[in-house]
Design an enzyme around this catalytic site. Structure first.
Site, PDB file in Angstrom:
ATOM      1  N   CYS A 208      41.508  39.551  43.472  1.00  0.00           N
ATOM      2  CA  CYS A 208      41.627  38.301  44.228  1.00  0.00           C
ATOM      3  C   CYS A 208      42.526  38.512  45.450  1.00  0.00           C
ATOM      4  CB  CYS A 208      42.223  37.214  43.347  1.00  0.00           C
ATOM      5  SG  CYS A 208      41.132  36.700  42.010  1.00  0.00           S
ATOM      6  N   CYS A 237      43.980  42.224  34.208  1.00  0.00           N
ATOM      7  CA  CYS A 237      43.745  40.769  34.145  1.00  0.00           C
ATOM      8  C   CYS A 237      43.467  40.339  32.707  1.00  0.00           C
ATOM      9  CB  CYS A 237      42.580  40.379  35.036  1.00  0.00           C
ATOM     10  SG  CYS A 237      41.014  41.124  34.532  1.00  0.00           S
TER      11      CYS A 237
HETATM   12  S1  SF4 Z   1      46.186  35.379  38.973  1.00  0.00           S
HETATM   13 FE1  SF4 Z   1      44.313  36.524  38.454  1.00  0.00          FE
HETATM   14  S2  SF4 Z   1      42.599  35.093  38.609  1.00  0.00           S
HETATM   15 FE2  SF4 Z   1      44.403  34.104  39.527  1.00  0.00          FE
HETATM   16  S3  SF4 Z   1      44.125  34.465  41.709  1.00  0.00           S
HETATM   17 FE3  SF4 Z   1      45.410  36.144  40.889  1.00  0.00          FE
HETATM   18  S4  SF4 Z   1      44.029  37.826  40.235  1.00  0.00           S
HETATM   19 FE4  SF4 Z   1      42.815  35.940  40.610  1.00  0.00          FE
END
Ligand code: SF4
Length: 252
Positions: A208, A237
């Site tokens: 992300c 994740c």
């Molecule tokens: S915490 Fe995880 S799902 Fe949320 S924006 Fe960041 S990488 Fe993406």
């Protein structure tokens, strides 16, 4: 669980041992021949997934391609998805976070709450990535991932084919398990494989947008992921971790 999956599981140890001596192409061929339309490549469009897609294409395999759109992906990733559709003529099955679960999270904690704590970050990953992934995998007997042993300490023990206990005992296939970064990039360059242009800006692992930065010299390849967190927190994740991993992190 389908009859096909049950049959594969029954003779799994033999296949698993054999697969360790197979090339990535052989692993992909075995997967497609064994599972047909009940297997999909799940990719976030990093180079590893692109190598697998390109290999399947060259082998004449019409591989299902699936992704999780978290809603926070960088524009360069969407651009690459368009390139892939054009280049390989594939449909990209796109899975989204549950809108009710996401709305509750945003209402309660805000869009950037993942910066506040590890548990909040894991919760965001759970809602935006892990839960949609579970929905994707529920409909499959097997999935293909771009996981490699050299990527991070949590991936050192992966096999080329393994039972994915975290996702209902389906088969997980890691054709590039024994590949290096250099090997992946050599393949990409030699075969003109489309890749995310963020790699040209110093990124070495791409997720992300708000949670990914380029690395600096000497840093680990995944150091740019959740870069604000303590180095002891796994750069994961949760998709490639055991079922109770996220719960353990959230309870700390
Ligand atoms: S915490 Fe995880 S799902 Fe949320 S924006 Fe960041 S990488 Fe993406």
């Amino acid at each position: 669980m389908t009859e096909l999956l049950t049959a594969v599981q029954a003779d799994f140890e033999k296949a698993q041992a054999q697969a360790e001596d197979w090339s990535a192409e052989t692993v992909i061929e075995w997967s497609a021949n064994t599972f047909g339309n009940q297997i999909a490549l799940s990719t976030s469009f990093q180079t590893d997934g692109m190598v697998i897609l390109d290999m399947a294409n060259r082998l004449g395999i019409d591989l299902r391609v699936a992704t999780i759109d978290t809603g926070r992906m960088p524009p360069e990733t969407y651009h690459l998805m368009d390139e892939i559709r054009d280049r390989y003529g594939v449909e990209i099955e796109t899975h989204l976070p549950d809108h009710v679960e996401l709305a509750e999270f945003l209402t309660k904690f805000g869009a950037n709450s993942f910066y506040n704590s590890v548990s909040m970050r894991v919760l965001c990953c759970e809602i935006r990535k892990t839960h949609p992934m579970e929905n994707l995998l529920k409909g499959l007997d097997a999935w293909i991932a771009g996981v490699r042993r050299s990527q991070t300490a949590t991936r050192r023990e992966v096999n080329k084919i393994e039972i994915d206990e975290a996702h209902g005992g389906i088969v997980k296939v890691n054709p590039l398990a024994d590949w290096t970064d250099e090997g992946v990039w050599a393949y990409v360059k030699a075969n003109d494989v489309p890749y995310n242009k963020l790699y040209d800006m110093g990124y070495t692992s791409i997720g992300c947008a708000p949670c990914t930065r380029p690395i600096t010299q000497g840093e680990d390849a995944r150091a740019g992921r959740w870069w604000w967190e303590d180095g002891s927190v796994p750069k994961e994740c949760g998709i490639h971790m055991s079922a109770d991993w996220a719960d353990a992190i959230k309870s700390t």
